[in-house]
Motif scaffolding. Structure first.
Motif, PDB file in Angstrom:
ATOM      1  N   ALA A 217       5.743   2.142  11.924  1.00  0.00           N
ATOM      2  CA  ALA A 217       5.359   1.481  10.672  1.00  0.00           C
ATOM      3  C   ALA A 217       4.003   1.978  10.187  1.00  0.00           C
ATOM      4  CB  ALA A 217       5.334  -0.027  10.860  1.00  0.00           C
ATOM      5  N   ALA A 218       3.060   2.133  11.097  1.00  0.00           N
ATOM      6  CA  ALA A 218       1.733   2.620  10.712  1.00  0.00           C
ATOM      7  C   ALA A 218       1.815   4.052  10.184  1.00  0.00           C
ATOM      8  CB  ALA A 218       0.785   2.536  11.899  1.00  0.00           C
ATOM      9  N   THR A 219       2.597   4.882  10.843  1.00  0.00           N
ATOM     10  CA  THR A 219       2.748   6.270  10.402  1.00  0.00           C
ATOM     11  C   THR A 219       3.377   6.345   9.009  1.00  0.00           C
ATOM     12  OG1 THR A 219       3.000   6.986  12.694  1.00  0.00           O
ATOM     13  CG2 THR A 219       3.770   8.497  10.985  1.00  0.00           C
ATOM     14  N   LEU A 220       4.434   5.577   8.792  1.00  0.00           N
ATOM     15  CA  LEU A 220       5.084   5.575   7.480  1.00  0.00           C
ATOM     16  C   LEU A 220       4.161   5.014   6.397  1.00  0.00           C
ATOM     17  CD1 LEU A 220       8.690   4.480   8.500  1.00  0.00           C
ATOM     18  CD2 LEU A 220       7.926   6.744   7.755  1.00  0.00           C
ATOM     19  N   ALA A 221       3.352   4.018   6.745  1.00  0.00           N
ATOM     20  CA  ALA A 221       2.410   3.458   5.771  1.00  0.00           C
ATOM     21  C   ALA A 221       1.350   4.484   5.387  1.00  0.00           C
ATOM     22  CB  ALA A 221       1.757   2.200   6.336  1.00  0.00           C
ATOM     23  N   VAL A 222       0.866   5.248   6.362  1.00  0.00           N
ATOM     24  CA  VAL A 222      -0.127   6.285   6.054  1.00  0.00           C
ATOM     25  C   VAL A 222       0.489   7.375   5.182  1.00  0.00           C
ATOM     26  CG1 VAL A 222      -1.527   8.120   7.072  1.00  0.00           C
ATOM     27  CG2 VAL A 222      -1.581   5.832   8.055  1.00  0.00           C
ATOM     28  N   VAL A 223       1.724   7.751   5.459  1.00  0.00           N
ATOM     29  CA  VAL A 223       2.404   8.756   4.637  1.00  0.00           C
ATOM     30  C   VAL A 223       2.563   8.247   3.211  1.00  0.00           C
ATOM     31  CG1 VAL A 223       4.621   9.931   4.287  1.00  0.00           C
ATOM     32  CG2 VAL A 223       3.562   9.892   6.548  1.00  0.00           C
ATOM     33  N   ARG A 224       2.959   6.985   3.048  1.00  0.00           N
ATOM     34  CA  ARG A 224       3.122   6.413   1.706  1.00  0.00           C
ATOM     35  C   ARG A 224       1.784   6.351   0.981  1.00  0.00           C
ATOM     36  NH1 ARG A 224       7.056   6.273  -1.530  1.00  0.00           N
ATOM     37  NH2 ARG A 224       5.558   7.761  -2.233  1.00  0.00           N
ATOM     38  N   ALA A 225       0.717   6.019   1.698  1.00  0.00           N
ATOM     39  CA  ALA A 225      -0.611   5.967   1.072  1.00  0.00           C
ATOM     40  C   ALA A 225      -1.059   7.354   0.641  1.00  0.00           C
ATOM     41  CB  ALA A 225      -1.624   5.363   2.041  1.00  0.00           C
ATOM     42  N   GLU A 226      -0.718   8.364   1.400  1.00  0.00           N
ATOM     43  CA  GLU A 226      -1.126   9.728   1.064  1.00  0.00           C
ATOM     44  C   GLU A 226      -0.331  10.265  -0.124  1.00  0.00           C
ATOM     45  OE1 GLU A 226      -0.850  13.903   0.850  1.00  0.00           O
ATOM     46  OE2 GLU A 226       0.729  12.825   1.879  1.00  0.00           O
ATOM     47  N   ARG A 227       0.950   9.965  -0.184  1.00  0.00           N
ATOM     48  CA  ARG A 227       1.811  10.500  -1.240  1.00  0.00           C
ATOM     49  C   ARG A 227       1.733   9.721  -2.540  1.00  0.00           C
ATOM     50  NH1 ARG A 227       7.334  12.562   1.622  1.00  0.00           N
ATOM     51  NH2 ARG A 227       6.346  14.191   2.847  1.00  0.00           N
ATOM     52  N   GLY A 228       1.456   8.442  -2.461  1.00  0.00           N
ATOM     53  CA  GLY A 228       1.330   7.638  -3.677  1.00  0.00           C
ATOM     54  C   GLY A 228       2.677   7.355  -4.305  1.00  0.00           C
ATOM     55  N   PRO A 229       2.939   7.660  -5.541  1.00  0.00           N
ATOM     56  CA  PRO A 229       2.122   8.379  -6.513  1.00  0.00           C
ATOM     57  C   PRO A 229       1.168   7.478  -7.288  1.00  0.00           C
ATOM     58  CG  PRO A 229       4.295   8.026  -7.427  1.00  0.00           C
ATOM     59  CD  PRO A 229       4.308   7.471  -6.028  1.00  0.00           C
ATOM     60  N   SER A 230       1.384   6.164  -7.304  1.00  0.00           N
ATOM     61  CA  SER A 230       0.502   5.317  -8.112  1.00  0.00           C
ATOM     62  C   SER A 230      -0.469   4.561  -7.213  1.00  0.00           C
ATOM     63  CB  SER A 230       1.329   4.326  -8.946  1.00  0.00           C
ATOM     64  OG  SER A 230       1.870   3.336  -8.099  1.00  0.00           O
ATOM     65  N   MET A 231      -1.444   3.963  -7.848  1.00  0.00           N
ATOM     66  CA  MET A 231      -2.441   3.188  -7.119  1.00  0.00           C
ATOM     67  C   MET A 231      -1.796   1.976  -6.445  1.00  0.00           C
ATOM     68  SD  MET A 231      -5.441   2.793  -6.151  1.00  0.00           S
ATOM     69  CE  MET A 231      -6.952   3.084  -6.985  1.00  0.00           C
ATOM     70  N   LEU A 232      -0.806   1.381  -7.077  1.00  0.00           N
ATOM     71  CA  LEU A 232      -0.157   0.222  -6.470  1.00  0.00           C
ATOM     72  C   LEU A 232       0.636   0.607  -5.225  1.00  0.00           C
ATOM     73  CD1 LEU A 232       0.928  -1.749  -9.650  1.00  0.00           C
ATOM     74  CD2 LEU A 232      -0.972  -2.203  -8.112  1.00  0.00           C
ATOM     75  N   ASP A 233       1.260   1.791  -5.219  1.00  0.00           N
ATOM     76  CA  ASP A 233       1.945   2.265  -4.008  1.00  0.00           C
ATOM     77  C   ASP A 233       0.948   2.407  -2.863  1.00  0.00           C
ATOM     78  OD1 ASP A 233       4.505   2.468  -5.089  1.00  0.00           O
ATOM     79  OD2 ASP A 233       4.107   4.470  -5.878  1.00  0.00           O
ATOM     80  N   ARG A 234      -0.196   2.973  -3.164  1.00  0.00           N
ATOM     81  CA  ARG A 234      -1.230   3.157  -2.139  1.00  0.00           C
ATOM     82  C   ARG A 234      -1.760   1.817  -1.648  1.00  0.00           C
ATOM     83  NH1 ARG A 234      -2.161   7.676  -5.675  1.00  0.00           N
ATOM     84  NH2 ARG A 234      -1.847   9.584  -4.470  1.00  0.00           N
ATOM     85  N   THR A 235      -1.908   0.859  -2.558  1.00  0.00           N
ATOM     86  CA  THR A 235      -2.393  -0.465  -2.179  1.00  0.00           C
ATOM     87  C   THR A 235      -1.424  -1.152  -1.231  1.00  0.00           C
ATOM     88  OG1 THR A 235      -3.516  -0.687  -4.299  1.00  0.00           O
ATOM     89  CG2 THR A 235      -3.096  -2.708  -3.083  1.00  0.00           C
ATOM     90  N   VAL A 236      -0.151  -1.114  -1.564  1.00  0.00           N
ATOM     91  CA  VAL A 236       0.854  -1.733  -0.700  1.00  0.00           C
ATOM     92  C   VAL A 236       0.891  -1.036   0.656  1.00  0.00           C
ATOM     93  CG1 VAL A 236       3.334  -2.125  -0.411  1.00  0.00           C
ATOM     94  CG2 VAL A 236       2.234  -2.629  -2.585  1.00  0.00           C
ATOM     95  N   ALA A 237       0.788   0.284   0.659  1.00  0.00           N
ATOM     96  CA  ALA A 237       0.814   1.033   1.914  1.00  0.00           C
ATOM     97  C   ALA A 237      -0.378   0.667   2.796  1.00  0.00           C
ATOM     98  CB  ALA A 237       0.824   2.529   1.638  1.00  0.00           C
ATOM     99  N   LEU A 238      -1.551   0.562   2.196  1.00  0.00           N
ATOM    100  CA  LEU A 238      -2.730   0.190   2.994  1.00  0.00           C
ATOM    101  C   LEU A 238      -2.639  -1.254   3.472  1.00  0.00           C
ATOM    102  CD1 LEU A 238      -5.551   2.066   1.095  1.00  0.00           C
ATOM    103  CD2 LEU A 238      -4.521   2.635   3.294  1.00  0.00           C
ATOM    104  N   ASP A 239      -2.018  -2.128   2.691  1.00  0.00           N
ATOM    105  CA  ASP A 239      -1.809  -3.504   3.131  1.00  0.00           C
ATOM    106  C   ASP A 239      -0.841  -3.546   4.312  1.00  0.00           C
ATOM    107  OD1 ASP A 239      -2.332  -6.240   2.924  1.00  0.00           O
ATOM    108  OD2 ASP A 239      -0.515  -6.568   1.736  1.00  0.00           O
TER     109      ASP A 239
END
Length: 135
Positions: free
Chosen positions: A20-42
């Motif tokens: 889960a942590a690995t997939l969240a980091v990948v989602r935060a890196e790829r984005g594409p929007s700020m909200l995607d990155r926010t959810v991934a970091l959460d």
């Protein structure tokens, strides 16, 4: 519960938390929007809280509870803060364009440049009056 079963459960939970942590980091890196990155970091913060709780349960320690509370509060406050400012994100901000969109935009730009160039050539060489010339 026997120690072997407990160990298997802890290892399985640790593997799932790591995934889960690995997939969240990948989602935060790829984005594409700020909200995607926010959810991934959460999700990453929540996964981190889960991993610390798992370690506390495995080692039978209670002194990590304040750390869990602080991490949870930081994750909550961070998400709320980012969501407040990301709600005014301009349309298309951070969106990754497809290859077709890039090609269409390049073709439109080249066509506009060519039309402008043709317009300048027509005005300079095909019977129009020169600038400042009075008829």
């Amino acid at each position: 519960m026997s120690d072997t079963v407990f160990l298997v459960v802890v290892v399985a939970a640790a593997v799932l938390l790591g995934a889960a942590a690995t997939l969240a980091v990948v989602r935060a890196e790829r984005g594409p929007s700020m909200l995607d990155r926010t959810v991934a970091l959460d999700v990453f913060t929540t996964t981190l809280v889960g991993a610390i709780a798992l370690e506390a349960a495995f080692s039978r320690r209670t002194d990590t509870i304040p750390l869990l509370v602080v991490l949870s509060l930081v994750g909550f406050v961070g998400s709320v803060t980012i969501a407040r400012f990301a709600s005014v994100e301009p349309e298309g901000e951070g969106r990754i364009r497809t290859a077709e969109e890039v090609a269409r935009e390049d073709a439109a730009r080249r066509a506009a440049e060519e039309a402008e160039r043709d317009q300048v050539v027509d005005r300079d060489h095909h019977g129009t009056s020169a600038e400042g010339e009075v008829r």
